[in-house]
Each structure stands twice: as structure tokens, then as C-alpha cells.
Design a protein around this motif. Structure first.
Motif, PDB file in Angstrom:
ATOM      1  N   SER A  59       0.637  -0.485  -3.715  1.00 16.31           N
ATOM      2  CA  SER A  59       1.275  -1.534  -4.409  1.00 16.31           C
ATOM      3  C   SER A  59       0.631  -1.497  -5.854  1.00 16.31           C
ATOM      4  O   SER A  59       1.426  -1.763  -6.637  1.00 16.31           O
ATOM      5  CB  SER A  59       1.395  -2.743  -3.600  1.00 16.31           C
ATOM      6  OG  SER A  59       0.105  -3.416  -3.566  1.00 16.31           O
ATOM      7  N   HIS A  60      -0.703  -1.606  -6.093  1.00 11.60           N
ATOM      8  CA  HIS A  60      -1.119  -1.782  -7.437  1.00 11.60           C
ATOM      9  C   HIS A  60      -2.568  -1.351  -7.360  1.00 11.60           C
ATOM     10  O   HIS A  60      -3.050  -1.353  -6.032  1.00 11.60           O
ATOM     11  CB  HIS A  60      -1.114  -3.128  -7.715  1.00 11.60           C
ATOM     12  CG  HIS A  60      -1.665  -4.539  -7.266  1.00 11.60           C
ATOM     13  ND1 HIS A  60      -1.361  -4.796  -5.770  1.00 11.60           N
ATOM     14  CD2 HIS A  60      -2.525  -5.180  -7.464  1.00 11.60           C
ATOM     15  CE1 HIS A  60      -2.154  -5.709  -5.356  1.00 11.60           C
ATOM     16  NE2 HIS A  60      -3.113  -6.097  -6.481  1.00 11.60           N
ATOM     17  N   LEU A  61      -3.150  -1.274  -8.585  1.00  4.65           N
ATOM     18  CA  LEU A  61      -4.728  -0.418  -8.560  1.00  4.65           C
ATOM     19  C   LEU A  61      -5.604  -1.791  -8.529  1.00  4.65           C
ATOM     20  O   LEU A  61      -6.615  -1.512  -9.432  1.00  4.65           O
ATOM     21  CB  LEU A  61      -4.588   0.066  -9.747  1.00  4.65           C
ATOM     22  CG  LEU A  61      -3.662   1.519  -9.410  1.00  4.65           C
ATOM     23  CD1 LEU A  61      -3.630   2.404 -10.908  1.00  4.65           C
ATOM     24  CD2 LEU A  61      -4.055   2.221  -8.224  1.00  4.65           C
ATOM     25  N   GLY A  63      -8.983  -3.245  -6.136  1.00  5.57           N
ATOM     26  CA  GLY A  63      -9.638  -2.565  -5.208  1.00  5.57           C
ATOM     27  C   GLY A  63      -9.353  -2.902  -3.817  1.00  5.57           C
ATOM     28  O   GLY A  63      -9.478  -2.017  -3.025  1.00  5.57           O
ATOM     29  N   ASP A  64      -8.948  -4.008  -3.577  1.00  6.63           N
ATOM     30  CA  ASP A  64      -8.705  -4.530  -2.293  1.00  6.63           C
ATOM     31  C   ASP A  64      -7.390  -3.823  -1.701  1.00  6.63           C
ATOM     32  O   ASP A  64      -6.904  -3.873  -0.500  1.00  6.63           O
ATOM     33  CB  ASP A  64      -8.628  -5.957  -1.947  1.00  6.63           C
ATOM     34  CG  ASP A  64      -7.674  -6.770  -2.939  1.00  6.63           C
ATOM     35  OD1 ASP A  64      -7.829  -6.378  -4.324  1.00  6.63           O
ATOM     36  OD2 ASP A  64      -7.104  -7.710  -2.510  1.00  6.63           O
ATOM     37  N   HIS A  65      -6.878  -3.229  -2.724  1.00 12.39           N
ATOM     38  CA  HIS A  65      -5.399  -2.314  -2.222  1.00 12.39           C
ATOM     39  C   HIS A  65      -5.523  -0.855  -2.477  1.00 12.39           C
ATOM     40  O   HIS A  65      -4.566  -0.336  -1.639  1.00 12.39           O
ATOM     41  CB  HIS A  65      -4.318  -2.815  -3.103  1.00 12.39           C
ATOM     42  CG  HIS A  65      -4.259  -4.332  -2.880  1.00 12.39           C
ATOM     43  ND1 HIS A  65      -3.134  -5.000  -2.209  1.00 12.39           N
ATOM     44  CD2 HIS A  65      -4.772  -5.389  -3.412  1.00 12.39           C
ATOM     45  CE1 HIS A  65      -3.118  -6.242  -2.084  1.00 12.39           C
ATOM     46  NE2 HIS A  65      -4.181  -6.605  -2.867  1.00 12.39           N
ATOM     47  N   TYR A  66      -6.310  -0.300  -3.085  1.00 14.79           N
ATOM     48  CA  TYR A  66      -6.657   1.148  -3.232  1.00 14.79           C
ATOM     49  C   TYR A  66      -7.925   1.751  -2.710  1.00 14.79           C
ATOM     50  O   TYR A  66      -8.139   2.926  -2.885  1.00 14.79           O
ATOM     51  CB  TYR A  66      -5.960   1.538  -4.358  1.00 14.79           C
ATOM     52  CG  TYR A  66      -6.761   1.795  -5.517  1.00 14.79           C
ATOM     53  CD1 TYR A  66      -7.207   0.672  -6.289  1.00 14.79           C
ATOM     54  CD2 TYR A  66      -7.264   2.881  -5.958  1.00 14.79           C
ATOM     55  CE1 TYR A  66      -7.967   0.624  -7.253  1.00 14.79           C
ATOM     56  CE2 TYR A  66      -8.122   3.150  -7.073  1.00 14.79           C
ATOM     57  CZ  TYR A  66      -8.639   2.073  -7.782  1.00 14.79           C
ATOM     58  OH  TYR A  66      -9.464   2.051  -8.916  1.00 14.79           O
ATOM     59  N   GLY A 165       3.540  -6.803  -2.409  1.00 20.39           N
ATOM     60  CA  GLY A 165       2.110  -6.454  -2.814  1.00 20.39           C
ATOM     61  C   GLY A 165       1.805  -7.717  -3.175  1.00 20.39           C
ATOM     62  O   GLY A 165       1.810  -8.770  -2.606  1.00 20.39           O
ATOM     63  N   ASP A 166       0.789  -7.896  -4.453  1.00 26.90           N
ATOM     64  CA  ASP A 166       0.267  -9.027  -4.787  1.00 26.90           C
ATOM     65  C   ASP A 166       1.207  -9.462  -5.985  1.00 26.90           C
ATOM     66  O   ASP A 166       1.536  -8.833  -6.971  1.00 26.90           O
ATOM     67  CB  ASP A 166      -1.091  -9.145  -5.521  1.00 26.90           C
ATOM     68  CG  ASP A 166      -2.226  -8.874  -4.270  1.00 26.90           C
ATOM     69  OD1 ASP A 166      -1.972  -8.748  -3.176  1.00 26.90           O
ATOM     70  OD2 ASP A 166      -3.328  -8.779  -4.610  1.00 26.90           O
ATOM     71  N   SER A 167       1.726 -10.944  -5.749  1.00 25.18           N
ATOM     72  CA  SER A 167       2.650 -11.287  -6.709  1.00 25.18           C
ATOM     73  C   SER A 167       2.906 -12.767  -6.740  1.00 25.18           C
ATOM     74  O   SER A 167       2.717 -13.490  -5.566  1.00 25.18           O
ATOM     75  CB  SER A 167       4.033 -10.769  -6.561  1.00 25.18           C
ATOM     76  OG  SER A 167       5.116 -11.309  -7.285  1.00 25.18           O
ATOM     77  N   THR A 218       0.829 -12.958   4.388  1.00 22.70           N
ATOM     78  CA  THR A 218      -0.315 -12.162   4.440  1.00 22.70           C
ATOM     79  C   THR A 218      -1.326 -12.509   3.191  1.00 22.70           C
ATOM     80  O   THR A 218      -0.889 -13.004   2.525  1.00 22.70           O
ATOM     81  CB  THR A 218      -0.098 -10.624   4.791  1.00 22.70           C
ATOM     82  OG1 THR A 218      -1.241  -9.842   5.004  1.00 22.70           O
ATOM     83  CG2 THR A 218       0.615  -9.914   3.414  1.00 22.70           C
ATOM     84  N   HIS A 219      -2.348 -11.725   3.069  1.00 22.69           N
ATOM     85  CA  HIS A 219      -3.265 -11.878   1.875  1.00 22.69           C
ATOM     86  C   HIS A 219      -3.417 -13.120   1.789  1.00 22.69           C
ATOM     87  O   HIS A 219      -3.431 -13.987   0.622  1.00 22.69           O
ATOM     88  CB  HIS A 219      -2.458 -11.187   0.770  1.00 22.69           C
ATOM     89  CG  HIS A 219      -3.430 -10.773  -0.286  1.00 22.69           C
ATOM     90  ND1 HIS A 219      -3.913 -11.708  -1.233  1.00 22.69           N
ATOM     91  CD2 HIS A 219      -3.935  -9.695  -0.764  1.00 22.69           C
ATOM     92  CE1 HIS A 219      -4.577 -11.329  -2.319  1.00 22.69           C
ATOM     93  NE2 HIS A 219      -4.649  -9.736  -2.002  1.00 22.69           N
ATOM     94  N   MET A 220      -4.146 -14.007   2.754  1.00 21.56           N
ATOM     95  CA  MET A 220      -4.265 -15.415   2.646  1.00 21.56           C
ATOM     96  C   MET A 220      -5.872 -15.730   2.158  1.00 21.56           C
ATOM     97  O   MET A 220      -6.642 -15.028   2.701  1.00 21.56           O
ATOM     98  CB  MET A 220      -4.068 -16.089   3.969  1.00 21.56           C
ATOM     99  CG  MET A 220      -2.419 -15.896   4.300  1.00 21.56           C
ATOM    100  SD  MET A 220      -2.047 -16.381   6.042  1.00 21.56           S
ATOM    101  CE  MET A 220      -2.503 -14.528   6.673  1.00 21.56           C
TER     102      MET A 220
END
Ligand SMILES: [Zn+2]
Ligand SMILES: [Zn+2]
Length: 244
Positions: A59-61, A63-66, A165-167, A218-220
Motif C-alpha cells: 500500500s505504501h512505503l 517500514g511496517d508495510h514493506y 492502507g494507512d489513511s 485493523t492497524h490499531m
């Protein structure tokens, strides 16, 4: 189709939860939405052979996502060689950032380390694409300022997942949630209103507008987890499996 929640934590690992990683299991496809540093061990813990993975959609760059990609690359180079290339798709910069991170973590000072066979794909906002027969509609979401953060609408064999994603909140979620089987939505905060993450309060105000079949949060972060008993929407847990 099944969605395996491999990690539903934020960057800080709040509540001891793993970083972002969601494994989609279809009859003949296995793919990830996001790949945080804890994703590979969580995938193995869930009983999957890493070589079965067809694609990773980032979703985006952040660190916790890629940041988990280098561990997959090492696994394929050293322990479990693949027969087919891994497809990795993400926002502009995905290839440079993934290669750079791998070099930083496992490279030699004098000699760049080769990746295992990988096909990179750049996801441009609002441009539909098909990777390994999986339909993707990426769209830009309000999270990073200069770099592009994406929400992803993913469809395969008649099932559709919308991933925020994160948003922070954007009305685009209303449009893309229509007819989606699942909206996997980040919810970092309960009450706190920040410009780059969702709060439960903000989501609550818009819940009636979301015409998807189901929602999982999610991502709480810590504030959200401390008040999870007040939440009326299903919450992700590491290891949870959602039927789609
Ligand atoms: Zn994050
Ligand atoms: Zn982020």
C-alpha cells in the motif's frame, strides 16, 4: 476466498501485534496485502509454504508495510528457491526502495546482492491493472505528504476486498466500498483526530454510507486498543481468518 490476518498492529507493535500483513488465499492464488517485518514468520506460523506466494501488493512505503520484503528475498535465495518469479507491486519507488532495503540489510559493501527472481510493478493511482489475474484498482489516500500512499481495491474470482492502507478518512472509501465483500480499514485511533490516520469516531460518522458486505478494523494503536470494548465493528486479531 480467505483472508488470513498475519499482522494487524501499527508501526509500534501496539498490544504486541504483528506489523501489517494480510494473506489472501484463493483456490489457485496466494497473495499478500502489505508485508511488514513480521509477515514471513507469521505466514509460516499459519502453515503456509512461502514458495506458494504469487504476489505481494504494497500500500505504501513505510517500514511496517514493506519492511518484510528482504526476509522473503533471503528465504527464497537461501532456503526455499522458487520456480516462478515473485510479483511485487506498490506505489512509485517500490522497486528502488525494495532493492535498496535489501542491499542495506543483506548486501555486501563492495558488491550489490542480487535479488531472487522478482517482477516489480508500479501502481499508479486511479489506473486499474491486472497482475497474475488479480484485478487491482489503486487510489491515492491521505497519509503521506509527498510520497504516494495507496488504498487498494482488489478483485479475484468474483470477490472484492477494499483495503485502506494507512489513511485518514476520505470519501473515496464510500465509492470503492460499494459492492465490496470486505472493507479492511485501518483504525489507528479511537478518538484522536490526526490528519494521516483514521479514528473510530470519524469512521462511525460515515458507517451508514459504507455499502460493503462487511468491515474489519485493523492497524490499531494503544488508544484504540484501550477502548476496543466500546467498538461496534469487528476488530482484526493476529491469526484471525476471515471468510470472504
Ligand atoms: Zn502503518
Ligand atoms: Zn504508514
Amino acid at each position: 476466498m480467505k483472508l488470513h490476518i498475519l499482522g494487524c498492529g501499527d508501526a509500534s507493535g501496539s498490544g504486541g501485534r504483528n506489523h501489517s500483513g494480510y494473506l489472501v488465499e484463493a483456490v489457485d492464488r496466494l497473495f499478500l496485502l502489505d508485508c511488514g517485518p513480521t509477515t514471513l514468520p507469521a505466514m509460516k506460523r499459519a502453515g503456509f509454504d512461502s514458495r506458494r506466494l504469487d504476489a505481494v501488493f504494497i500500500s505504501h512505503l513505510h517500514g511496517d508495510h514493506y519492511g518484510g520484503l528482504p526476509f522473503f528475498f533471503m528465504d527464497f535465495l537461501c532456503d526455499h528457491p522458487r520456480e516462478k518469479p515473485l510479483h511485487v507491486a506498490g506505489p512509485p519507488g517500490i522497486e528502488e526502495r525494495a532493492r535498496g532495503l535489501f542491499q542495506l540489510m543483506y548486501g555486501d559493501l563492495l558488491e550489490p546482492r542480487e535479488l531472487p527472481a522478482t517482477e516489480f510493478h508500479v501502481l499508479e493511482p486511479d489506473r486499474q491493472t491486472i497482475i497474475q489475474d488479480i484485478q487491482l484498482f489503486p487510489f491515492r489516500v491521505p497519509h503521506q505528504v509527498r510520497d504516494i500512499s495507496l488504498g487498494l481495491k482488489v478483485a479475484y474470482q468474483g470477490k472484492t476486498i477494499l483495503f485502506s492502507g494507512d489513511s485518514s478518512w476520505t470519501d473515496q472509501f464510500v465509492m470503492h466500498a460499494r459492492a465490496a465483500d470486505l472493507f479492511l480499514c485501518e483504525c489507528s485511533f479511537f478518538e484522536r483526530d490526526v490528519p494521516n490516520h483514521m479514528s473510530y469516531r470519524k469512521l462511525q460518522q460515515n458507517l451508514a454510507r459504507l455499502e460493503c458486505k462487511s468491515i474489519v478494523l485493523t492497524h490499531m494503536g494503544e488508544e484504540m486498543l484501550a477502548r476496543k470494548d466500546e467498538v461496534k465493528v469487528r476488530l482484526a486479531e493476529d491469526g484471525m481468518v476471515v471468510d470472504i
